[in-house]
Write a protein that holds these residues in place. Structure first.
Motif, PDB file in Angstrom:
ATOM      1  N   LEU A   4       0.857  -1.165   0.000  1.00 62.98           N
ATOM      2  CA  LEU A   4       0.000   0.000   0.000  1.00 62.98           C
ATOM      3  C   LEU A   4       0.902   1.226   0.000  1.00 62.98           C
ATOM      4  CD1 LEU A   4      -3.062   0.747   0.244  1.00 62.98           C
ATOM      5  CD2 LEU A   4      -2.680   0.860   2.684  1.00 62.98           C
ATOM      6  N   LYS A   5       0.552   2.197  -0.796  1.00 64.82           N
ATOM      7  CA  LYS A   5       1.373   3.413  -0.861  1.00 64.82           C
ATOM      8  C   LYS A   5       1.087   4.384   0.256  1.00 64.82           C
ATOM      9  CE  LYS A   5       2.449   3.390  -5.715  1.00 64.82           C
ATOM     10  NZ  LYS A   5       2.540   4.180  -6.921  1.00 64.82           N
ATOM     11  N   GLY A   6      -0.104   4.332   0.832  1.00 65.93           N
ATOM     12  CA  GLY A   6      -0.429   5.242   1.912  1.00 65.93           C
ATOM     13  C   GLY A   6      -1.917   5.354   2.110  1.00 65.93           C
ATOM     14  N   LEU A   7      -2.298   6.290   2.966  1.00 63.52           N
ATOM     15  CA  LEU A   7      -3.686   6.486   3.340  1.00 63.52           C
ATOM     16  C   LEU A   7      -3.958   7.977   3.466  1.00 63.52           C
ATOM     17  CD1 LEU A   7      -6.425   5.560   4.785  1.00 63.52           C
ATOM     18  CD2 LEU A   7      -5.116   5.766   6.891  1.00 63.52           C
ATOM     19  N   GLU A   8      -5.102   8.393   2.975  1.00 67.86           N
ATOM     20  CA  GLU A   8      -5.551   9.772   3.175  1.00 67.86           C
ATOM     21  C   GLU A   8      -7.012   9.712   3.588  1.00 67.86           C
ATOM     22  OE1 GLU A   8      -5.236  13.440   4.024  1.00 67.86           O
ATOM     23  OE2 GLU A   8      -3.512  12.464   3.107  1.00 67.86           O
ATOM     24  N   VAL A   9      -7.343  10.318   4.697  1.00 66.43           N
ATOM     25  CA  VAL A   9      -8.715  10.371   5.177  1.00 66.43           C
ATOM     26  C   VAL A   9      -9.352  11.607   4.562  1.00 66.43           C
ATOM     27  CG1 VAL A   9     -10.207  10.532   7.203  1.00 66.43           C
ATOM     28  CG2 VAL A   9      -8.069   9.214   7.323  1.00 66.43           C
ATOM     29  N   LEU A  10     -10.385  11.401   3.756  1.00 67.14           N
ATOM     30  CA  LEU A  10     -11.026  12.505   3.056  1.00 67.14           C
ATOM     31  C   LEU A  10     -12.113  13.167   3.889  1.00 67.14           C
ATOM     32  CD1 LEU A  10     -11.346  10.883  -0.473  1.00 67.14           C
ATOM     33  CD2 LEU A  10      -9.520  12.359   0.415  1.00 67.14           C
ATOM     34  N   GLU A  11     -12.748  12.396   4.744  1.00 65.85           N
ATOM     35  CA  GLU A  11     -13.828  12.939   5.565  1.00 65.85           C
ATOM     36  C   GLU A  11     -13.941  12.100   6.822  1.00 65.85           C
ATOM     37  OE1 GLU A  11     -18.660  13.596   5.292  1.00 65.85           O
ATOM     38  OE2 GLU A  11     -17.582  12.874   3.553  1.00 65.85           O
ATOM     39  N   GLN A  12     -14.182  12.768   7.933  1.00 65.60           N
ATOM     40  CA  GLN A  12     -14.392  12.053   9.189  1.00 65.60           C
ATOM     41  C   GLN A  12     -15.192  12.939  10.126  1.00 65.60           C
ATOM     42  OE1 GLN A  12     -13.020  12.689  12.422  1.00 65.60           O
ATOM     43  NE2 GLN A  12     -11.915  14.505  11.792  1.00 65.60           N
TER      44      GLN A  12
ATOM     45  N   GLN B  13       1.552   4.759   9.177  1.00 66.83           N
ATOM     46  CA  GLN B  13       1.709   3.308   9.345  1.00 66.83           C
ATOM     47  C   GLN B  13       1.313   2.540   8.089  1.00 66.83           C
ATOM     48  OE1 GLN B  13       0.567   1.613  13.386  1.00 66.83           O
ATOM     49  NE2 GLN B  13      -0.935   3.257  13.083  1.00 66.83           N
ATOM     50  N   PHE B  14       0.482   3.149   7.257  1.00 62.76           N
ATOM     51  CA  PHE B  14      -0.031   2.461   6.086  1.00 62.76           C
ATOM     52  C   PHE B  14       0.920   2.536   4.885  1.00 62.76           C
ATOM     53  CE2 PHE B  14      -3.658   3.105   8.769  1.00 62.76           C
ATOM     54  CZ  PHE B  14      -4.370   1.923   8.631  1.00 62.76           C
ATOM     55  N   LYS B  15       1.931   3.374   4.982  1.00 61.58           N
ATOM     56  CA  LYS B  15       2.896   3.476   3.882  1.00 61.58           C
ATOM     57  C   LYS B  15       3.733   2.205   3.843  1.00 61.58           C
ATOM     58  CE  LYS B  15       3.241   8.481   3.971  1.00 61.58           C
ATOM     59  NZ  LYS B  15       4.058   9.627   4.365  1.00 61.58           N
ATOM     60  N   GLY B  16       3.561   1.448   2.773  1.00 66.16           N
ATOM     61  CA  GLY B  16       4.334   0.230   2.596  1.00 66.16           C
ATOM     62  C   GLY B  16       3.781  -0.991   3.306  1.00 66.16           C
ATOM     63  N   VAL B  17       2.632  -0.880   3.959  1.00 65.57           N
ATOM     64  CA  VAL B  17       2.058  -2.041   4.631  1.00 65.57           C
ATOM     65  C   VAL B  17       1.613  -3.054   3.574  1.00 65.57           C
ATOM     66  CG1 VAL B  17      -0.355  -1.269   4.799  1.00 65.57           C
ATOM     67  CG2 VAL B  17       0.571  -2.748   6.555  1.00 65.57           C
ATOM     68  N   GLU B  18       1.804  -4.325   3.868  1.00 62.28           N
ATOM     69  CA  GLU B  18       1.416  -5.394   2.942  1.00 62.28           C
ATOM     70  C   GLU B  18      -0.100  -5.585   2.987  1.00 62.28           C
ATOM     71  OE1 GLU B  18       3.430  -7.163   0.903  1.00 62.28           O
ATOM     72  OE2 GLU B  18       5.189  -6.034   1.569  1.00 62.28           O
TER      73      GLU B  18
ATOM     74  N   PRO C  49       3.529  -3.340  15.760  1.00 60.08           N
ATOM     75  CA  PRO C  49       3.309  -4.362  14.735  1.00 60.08           C
ATOM     76  C   PRO C  49       4.546  -5.244  14.571  1.00 60.08           C
ATOM     77  CG  PRO C  49       2.583  -2.217  13.964  1.00 60.08           C
ATOM     78  CD  PRO C  49       3.316  -1.995  15.248  1.00 60.08           C
ATOM     79  N   GLU C  50       4.300  -6.526  14.384  1.00 61.29           N
ATOM     80  CA  GLU C  50       5.381  -7.497  14.210  1.00 61.29           C
ATOM     81  C   GLU C  50       5.411  -8.096  12.806  1.00 61.29           C
ATOM     82  OE1 GLU C  50       4.585 -10.299  17.317  1.00 61.29           O
ATOM     83  OE2 GLU C  50       5.127  -8.878  18.902  1.00 61.29           O
ATOM     84  N   LYS C  51       4.335  -7.912  12.052  1.00 60.27           N
ATOM     85  CA  LYS C  51       4.230  -8.484  10.715  1.00 60.27           C
ATOM     86  C   LYS C  51       4.038  -7.357   9.706  1.00 60.27           C
ATOM     87  CE  LYS C  51       2.054 -12.658  12.504  1.00 60.27           C
ATOM     88  NZ  LYS C  51       0.815 -13.443  12.516  1.00 60.27           N
ATOM     89  N   PRO C  52       4.403  -7.597   8.441  1.00 60.08           N
ATOM     90  CA  PRO C  52       4.310  -6.532   7.430  1.00 60.08           C
ATOM     91  C   PRO C  52       2.885  -6.130   7.052  1.00 60.08           C
ATOM     92  CG  PRO C  52       5.082  -8.576   6.437  1.00 60.08           C
ATOM     93  CD  PRO C  52       5.014  -8.804   7.919  1.00 60.08           C
TER      94      PRO C  52
ATOM     95  N   ASN D 108     -10.876  -2.006   7.881  1.00 59.50           N
ATOM     96  CA  ASN D 108     -11.916  -2.724   7.132  1.00 59.50           C
ATOM     97  C   ASN D 108     -12.176  -2.097   5.768  1.00 59.50           C
ATOM     98  OD1 ASN D 108     -12.237  -4.574   9.183  1.00 59.50           O
ATOM     99  ND2 ASN D 108     -14.104  -3.647   9.994  1.00 59.50           N
ATOM    100  N   ASN D 109     -12.189  -0.763   5.703  1.00 60.82           N
ATOM    101  CA  ASN D 109     -12.414  -0.096   4.418  1.00 60.82           C
ATOM    102  C   ASN D 109     -11.280  -0.360   3.441  1.00 60.82           C
ATOM    103  OD1 ASN D 109     -14.973   1.224   4.470  1.00 60.82           O
ATOM    104  ND2 ASN D 109     -14.165   2.543   6.066  1.00 60.82           N
ATOM    105  N   ILE D 110     -10.056  -0.349   3.918  1.00 64.63           N
ATOM    106  CA  ILE D 110      -8.922  -0.649   3.032  1.00 64.63           C
ATOM    107  C   ILE D 110      -9.001  -2.086   2.545  1.00 64.63           C
ATOM    108  CG2 ILE D 110      -6.418  -0.916   2.902  1.00 64.63           C
ATOM    109  CD1 ILE D 110      -6.236   1.494   4.826  1.00 64.63           C
ATOM    110  N   ASN D 111      -9.264  -3.023   3.459  1.00 63.89           N
ATOM    111  CA  ASN D 111      -9.357  -4.429   3.054  1.00 63.89           C
ATOM    112  C   ASN D 111     -10.485  -4.649   2.051  1.00 63.89           C
ATOM    113  OD1 ASN D 111      -7.144  -5.438   4.520  1.00 63.89           O
ATOM    114  ND2 ASN D 111      -8.372  -5.686   6.368  1.00 63.89           N
ATOM    115  N   LYS D 112     -11.628  -3.977   2.228  1.00 62.30           N
ATOM    116  CA  LYS D 112     -12.726  -4.096   1.267  1.00 62.30           C
ATOM    117  C   LYS D 112     -12.331  -3.547  -0.097  1.00 62.30           C
ATOM    118  CE  LYS D 112     -16.476  -3.865   4.627  1.00 62.30           C
ATOM    119  NZ  LYS D 112     -17.558  -3.041   5.184  1.00 62.30           N
ATOM    120  N   ALA D 113     -11.626  -2.430  -0.118  1.00 61.53           N
ATOM    121  CA  ALA D 113     -11.184  -1.843  -1.385  1.00 61.53           C
ATOM    122  C   ALA D 113     -10.192  -2.760  -2.091  1.00 61.53           C
ATOM    123  CB  ALA D 113     -10.576  -0.462  -1.143  1.00 61.53           C
ATOM    124  N   VAL D 114      -9.283  -3.357  -1.337  1.00 62.30           N
ATOM    125  CA  VAL D 114      -8.312  -4.290  -1.928  1.00 62.30           C
ATOM    126  C   VAL D 114      -9.038  -5.492  -2.527  1.00 62.30           C
ATOM    127  CG1 VAL D 114      -6.439  -5.893  -1.390  1.00 62.30           C
ATOM    128  CG2 VAL D 114      -6.367  -3.557  -0.501  1.00 62.30           C
TER     129      VAL D 114
END
Length: 111
Positions: free
Chosen positions: A1-9, A27-32, A45-48, A66-72
């Motif tokens: 994953l290249k990263g995360l941007e929250v557009l609205e909250q 934390q999301f930059k480069g996460v597997e 975190p201990e795993k990628p 959950n939203n990232i996993n659903k998008a993937v």
């Protein structure tokens, strides 16, 4: 994953709204993304594929993961393995974001 941007909250100030802070987002930059991204609590975190949840804002952390996993999963369903490895996430449309419930503040000494 290249990263995360929250557009609205609309999270609770000082708790759930910490999802927009660099300490969480970075934390999301480069996460597997395979296996699915997981959040963990109270330790590093201990795993990628792991990120650390925000203390006191587990629901918000869970909603982001959950939203990232659903998008993937949606991207994986649309593309072959070779295509998936080179897809630009900006090209994926109509992902339905999950709404997080407002965080409840615990009173000191109560659990």
């Amino acid at each position: 994953l290249k990263g995360l941007e929250v557009l609205e909250q609309v999270e609770t100030p000082g708790l759930g709204n910490r999802i927009v802070e660099p300490a969480f987002k970075d934390q999301f930059k480069g996460v597997e993304v395979r296996p699915r991204i997981e959040y963990i609590k109270y330790r590093k975190p201990e795993k990628p594929n792991q990120i650390q949840a925000i203390t006191g804002a587990t629901i918000s952390s869970t909603a982001v993961v959950n939203n990232i996993n659903k998008a993937v999963e949606k991207v994986k369903a649309l593309f072959t393995t070779e295509d998936f490895l080179s897809v630009n996430v900006d090209d994926v449309k109509d992902a339905e974001p999950e709404k997080a419930e407002p965080e409840k503040k615990e009173e000191p000494g109560k659990r």
